[in-house]
Enzyme design. Structure first.
Site, mmCIF file in Angstrom:
data_model
loop_
_atom_site.group_PDB
_atom_site.id
_atom_site.type_symbol
_atom_site.label_atom_id
_atom_site.label_comp_id
_atom_site.label_asym_id
_atom_site.label_seq_id
_atom_site.Cartn_x
_atom_site.Cartn_y
_atom_site.Cartn_z
ATOM 1 N N HIS A 19 0.963 -1.173 -0.086
ATOM 2 C CA HIS A 19 -0.012 0.085 0.037
ATOM 3 C C HIS A 19 0.781 1.203 -0.141
ATOM 4 C CE1 HIS A 19 -3.278 -2.596 2.303
ATOM 5 N NE2 HIS A 19 -3.547 -2.285 1.257
ATOM 6 N N LYS A 43 -20.366 -5.568 8.364
ATOM 7 C CA LYS A 43 -19.592 -6.443 8.504
ATOM 8 C C LYS A 43 -18.272 -5.764 9.424
ATOM 9 C CE LYS A 43 -16.489 -7.908 5.204
ATOM 10 N NZ LYS A 43 -15.836 -7.691 3.999
ATOM 11 N N ARG A 93 -1.822 -6.107 -8.482
ATOM 12 C CA ARG A 93 -0.654 -6.755 -8.207
ATOM 13 C C ARG A 93 -0.391 -8.224 -9.391
ATOM 14 N NH1 ARG A 93 -3.005 -7.455 -2.336
ATOM 15 N NH2 ARG A 93 -4.974 -7.109 -3.489
ATOM 16 N N SER A 131 -2.750 -7.604 2.952
ATOM 17 C CA SER A 131 -3.180 -7.545 4.447
ATOM 18 C C SER A 131 -3.608 -8.814 4.696
ATOM 19 C CB SER A 131 -4.438 -6.396 4.506
ATOM 20 O OG SER A 131 -3.809 -5.097 3.992
HETATM 21 P P1 ADP Z 1 -5.780 -6.032 0.651
HETATM 22 O O1 ADP Z 1 -5.916 -6.504 -0.907
HETATM 23 O O2 ADP Z 1 -4.185 -6.108 0.850
HETATM 24 O O3 ADP Z 1 -6.751 -6.514 1.747
HETATM 25 P P2 ADP Z 1 -7.185 -3.378 0.325
HETATM 26 O O4 ADP Z 1 -8.610 -3.852 0.402
HETATM 27 O O5 ADP Z 1 -6.795 -2.409 1.619
HETATM 28 O O6 ADP Z 1 -5.916 -4.541 0.598
HETATM 29 O O7 ADP Z 1 -6.737 -2.842 -0.990
HETATM 30 C C1 ADP Z 1 -6.692 -1.537 -1.469
HETATM 31 C C2 ADP Z 1 -6.109 -1.355 -2.507
HETATM 32 O O8 ADP Z 1 -4.705 -1.570 -2.285
HETATM 33 C C3 ADP Z 1 -6.419 -2.399 -3.808
HETATM 34 O O9 ADP Z 1 -6.655 -1.620 -5.030
HETATM 35 C C4 ADP Z 1 -5.558 -3.341 -3.803
HETATM 36 O O10 ADP Z 1 -5.511 -3.878 -5.052
HETATM 37 C C5 ADP Z 1 -4.435 -2.527 -3.447
HETATM 38 N N1 ADP Z 1 -3.229 -3.149 -2.911
HETATM 39 C C6 ADP Z 1 -3.308 -3.995 -1.761
HETATM 40 N N2 ADP Z 1 -1.905 -4.679 -1.699
HETATM 41 C C7 ADP Z 1 -1.112 -4.094 -2.470
HETATM 42 C C8 ADP Z 1 0.191 -4.477 -2.888
HETATM 43 N N3 ADP Z 1 1.023 -5.316 -2.100
HETATM 44 N N4 ADP Z 1 0.580 -3.645 -3.985
HETATM 45 C C9 ADP Z 1 -0.332 -2.861 -4.707
HETATM 46 N N5 ADP Z 1 -1.501 -2.661 -4.393
HETATM 47 C C10 ADP Z 1 -2.011 -3.091 -3.393
#
Ligand code: ADP
Length: 173
Positions: A19, A43, A93, A131
Site C-alpha cells: 500500500h 461487516k 498486483r 493485508s
Molecule cells: P488488501 O487486498 O491487501 O486487503 P485493500 O482492500 O486494503 O488491500 O486494498 C486497497 C487497494 O490496494 C486495492 O486496489 C489493492 O489492489 C491495493 N493493494 C493492496 N495490496 C497491494 C500491494 N501489495 N501492491 C499494490 N497494491 C496493493
C-alpha cells in the site's frame, strides 16, 4: 489551474509496504491523494478497529505533504463527489486482481463518468503482498520484516497477543 485529487480506497487492515509503495507513487502523480478507509458497519469483522487502521496510516504517511487519511461509508462515487476528487487510485498486483478491479472501475464509471480509475503496479517485491497474508503470518508467529513497517509489525504483535489473552480467558468446562 486544475487540481487532480485522487482517492485511494481500501480496507488497509493493516497498511502494508505494498500500500505504501502505491501511496508514494500516487502522491507524485496527483496534487492531492486521499487514502480513504472504507467502513463497513454491517461487516465489523476487521482485524484492527477503524481508529487503529487510521492511526497506522497517519503515522506512516505523516511526511508526505499531499497525502491525507480519511474514512468513508457508502458509495465510493458519492464520497468522490463530496471530496471533489477526479480520480480513484487502485493497485493491480497480479492478473487475479484484474477481473474484480475491471468490474468495479466500469461500474463506478457508470455511476459517475467524471471520475477516472487509475491503476498502478507496485514494485515487484510487493506483488504477492496483501493485508490478509500479513494477518495470517502474524497469527502464526511468522516473520513480517519487509512486509510491513516496524510500527505496524508492533501493532500486529500486540493485537495477536491480545487475542490470545482473550481466548485464554474464556473458561473451558
Ligand atoms: P488488501 O487486498 O491487501 O486487503 P485493500 O482492500 O486494503 O488491500 O486494498 C486497497 C487497494 O490496494 C486495492 O486496489 C489493492 O489492489 C491495493 N493493494 C493492496 N495490496 C497491494 C500491494 N501489495 N501492491 C499494490 N497494491 C496493493
Amino acid at each position: 489551474m486544475r487540481q487532480i485529487i485522487a482517492i485511494y480506497p481500501g480496507s488497509f487492515d493493516p497498511v502494508t509496504n505494498g500500500h505504501l509503495d502505491l501511496i508514494r507513487r500516487g502522491c507524485q502523480l496527483f496534487d492531492q491523494l486521499i487514502v480513504a478507509i472504507a467502513r463497513n458497519p454491517e461487516k465489523e469483522s476487521s482485524f484492527f478497529t477503524l481508529d487503529e487502521r487510521m492511526a497506522m496510516l497517519q503515522a506512516m504517511t505523516a511526511e508526505l505533504e499531499n497525502v491525507m487519511v480519511d474514512a468513508f461509508e457508502g458509495l465510493l462515487m458519492n464520497y468522490c463527489i463530496e471530496k471533489r476528487a477526479n480520480a480513484v487510485l487502485r493497485g493491480i498486483r497480479a492478473v487475479s486482481d484484474y477481473e474484480f478491479e475491471l468490474q468495479m472501475a466500469l461500474m463506478n464509471r457508470k455511476i459517475e463518468p467524471s471520475v477516472e480509475t487509475v491503476f498502478m503496479m507496485p514494485g515487484e517485491k510487493y506483488s504477492y503482498l496483501s493485508s490478509r497474508i500479513v494477518r495470517e503470518i502474524a497469527l502464526l508467529g511468522g516473520p513480517l520484516t519487509g512486509l510491513v513497517p516496524e510500527f505496524v509489525e508492533k501493532q500486529l504483535r500486540r493485537k495477536v497477543a491480545e487475542r490470545r489473552a482473550a481466548a485464554d480467558a474464556i473458561p473451558t468446562k
